[in-house]
Scaffold this motif. Structure first.
Motif, PDB file in Angstrom:
ATOM      1  N   ASN A 222      44.653  13.788 -15.153  1.00 18.43           N
ATOM      2  CA  ASN A 222      45.256  13.682 -14.285  1.00 18.43           C
ATOM      3  C   ASN A 222      45.011  15.298 -13.733  1.00 18.43           C
ATOM      4  O   ASN A 222      45.471  16.245 -14.332  1.00 18.43           O
ATOM      5  N   ILE A 223      44.164  15.499 -12.564  1.00 19.79           N
ATOM      6  CA  ILE A 223      43.974  16.804 -12.155  1.00 19.79           C
ATOM      7  C   ILE A 223      44.357  17.042 -10.652  1.00 19.79           C
ATOM      8  O   ILE A 223      44.772  16.196  -9.895  1.00 19.79           O
ATOM      9  N   ALA A 224      44.787  18.362 -10.594  1.00 21.74           N
ATOM     10  CA  ALA A 224      45.512  19.075  -9.447  1.00 21.74           C
ATOM     11  C   ALA A 224      44.628  20.215  -9.047  1.00 21.74           C
ATOM     12  O   ALA A 224      44.266  21.077  -9.761  1.00 21.74           O
ATOM     13  N   TRP A 225      44.326  20.211  -7.785  1.00 20.71           N
ATOM     14  CA  TRP A 225      43.842  21.686  -6.969  1.00 20.71           C
ATOM     15  C   TRP A 225      44.511  21.957  -6.081  1.00 20.71           C
ATOM     16  O   TRP A 225      45.330  21.358  -5.341  1.00 20.71           O
ATOM     17  N   THR A 226      44.709  23.237  -5.918  1.00 18.93           N
ATOM     18  CA  THR A 226      45.403  23.876  -4.975  1.00 18.93           C
ATOM     19  C   THR A 226      44.389  24.254  -3.746  1.00 18.93           C
ATOM     20  O   THR A 226      43.378  25.015  -4.007  1.00 18.93           O
ATOM     21  N   GLN A 236      42.356  11.589 -10.490  1.00 22.35           N
ATOM     22  CA  GLN A 236      42.545  11.382 -11.759  1.00 22.35           C
ATOM     23  C   GLN A 236      40.848  10.695 -12.268  1.00 22.35           C
ATOM     24  O   GLN A 236      40.230  10.279 -11.318  1.00 22.35           O
ATOM     25  N   LYS A 237      40.651  11.253 -13.627  1.00 16.76           N
ATOM     26  CA  LYS A 237      39.143  10.926 -13.884  1.00 16.76           C
ATOM     27  C   LYS A 237      39.014  10.410 -15.252  1.00 16.76           C
ATOM     28  O   LYS A 237      40.300  10.437 -16.142  1.00 16.76           O
ATOM     29  N   ARG A 238      38.161   9.516 -15.654  1.00 15.28           N
ATOM     30  CA  ARG A 238      37.989   8.951 -17.006  1.00 15.28           C
ATOM     31  C   ARG A 238      37.784  10.193 -18.041  1.00 15.28           C
ATOM     32  O   ARG A 238      37.091  11.157 -17.582  1.00 15.28           O
ATOM     33  N   ALA A 239      38.266  10.300 -19.236  1.00 15.04           N
ATOM     34  CA  ALA A 239      38.302  11.457 -19.893  1.00 15.04           C
ATOM     35  C   ALA A 239      37.498  10.999 -21.208  1.00 15.04           C
ATOM     36  O   ALA A 239      37.829  11.726 -22.311  1.00 15.04           O
TER      37      ALA A 239
END
Length: 295
Positions: A222-226, A236-239
């Motif tokens: 789960n990824i967040a950018w400001t 969300q990306k596969r990891a």
């Protein structure tokens, strides 16, 4: 036909050599970026962690002892230069080209003479071609799966285990065929199979059923950018492979929640994205669930 096969092999060879070259460039760049931010699951030593990333990036063949149905994973977050990001994009394109070349040669068989017996056997052309290229043990999935690139530096990354059930939608006739095949081959309790056939007769002809197979468990992030005005964008990306993002030397990692040591124990309910499917199987012997729209 021989000319066509020769052209297919030549295309495959070109795609394979191009991928090898692109991965070689990427491996060199990753080796040189020792001071860039890096986190790798289960590895705290920076040198070993970077080596592990380089090894997974260049892993296109099965290694000794690897399960034939498994793929190697390496959950990681890797800050890289703009030049390395561009190299990753080139590698992803090379992977796509290889996938296309492999598909074009799938299913083709040619006659090959056995040197000992003199008899001719039909062999898959793809196996012959890959062996001639030094990749008799090519792991197709590992060789063609693309690397994940984030175009902007994230504010935070949280790694999780995702448990996604494999769902197959079938119609009434397909369900009946599977049940009758089980009954004919005595796969399971005949009484339960006959009970399922009886239940099937009560459904309307256009109803579909969902076959829910054991879940596929894999890491995701789960990824967040400001962004502007301090608002937050999430994704969300596969990891299963390292996630690469733009960075500069000596930067700190984004705020990070590492992947837990083990996947969570399976729950008793279907996951939220399966809310359209009844929790209890309707046909027990083939694990077929009814859709709520029909129930």
């Amino acid at each position: 036909m021989n000319n066509v096969n020769s052209q297919l092999r030549a295309t495959l060879a070109t795609a394979m050599h191009h991928l090898e070259a692109q991965l070689g460039v990427l491996d060199r760049l990753l080796k040189e970026e020792e001071s860039y931010p890096l986190w790798v699951w289960h590895e705290k030593d920076p040198s070993k962690a970077r080596l592990q990333v380089r090894q997974i990036v260049t892993a296109i063949d099965y290694r000794d002892g690897q399960d034939p149905v498994s793929t190697r994973i390496c959950p990681a977050l890797v800050g890289v230069s703009c030049a390395t990001l561009e190299a990753i994009r080139h590698a992803n394109q090379a992977k796509a080209d290889l996938q296309k070349a492999l598909k074009s040669i799938d299913g083709i068989k040619i006659e090959e003479q056995n040197q000992e017996t003199g008899t001719f056997l039909l062999r898959p052309l793809i196996k012959i071609a890959l062996a001639s290229l030094g990749h008799a043990r090519l792991h197709r999935r590992q060789a063609t799966r693309k690397f994940v690139i984030l175009e902007q530096t994230p504010e935070s990354v949280s790694f999780i285990w995702s448990r996604l059930p494999k769902i197959e939608s079938i119609d009434i006739e397909e369900a009946r065929r599977r049940l009758e095949a089980r009954l004919e081959k005595v796969q399971g309790n005949p009484v339960l199979i006959k009970a399922d056939l009886s239940r099937l007769d009560r459904l309307v002809s256009n109803e579909r059923l969902a076959i829910v197979n054991p879940p596929h468990i894999h890491p995701r992030a789960n990824i967040a950018w400001t962004i502007e005005k301090k608002t937050t964008r999430r994704g969300q990306k596969r990891a299963v492979l390292p996630i690469f993002y733009p960075s500069t030397r000596y930067d700190r990692l984004p705020r990070l929640r590492p992947l837990p040591e083990e996947p969570p124990l399976p729950g008793s309910r279907l996951r939220r994205n399966d809310a359209t499917i009844e929790t209890t199987p309707f046909l027990l012997t083939i694990r077929a669930h009814r859709y709520m729209s029909f129930a």
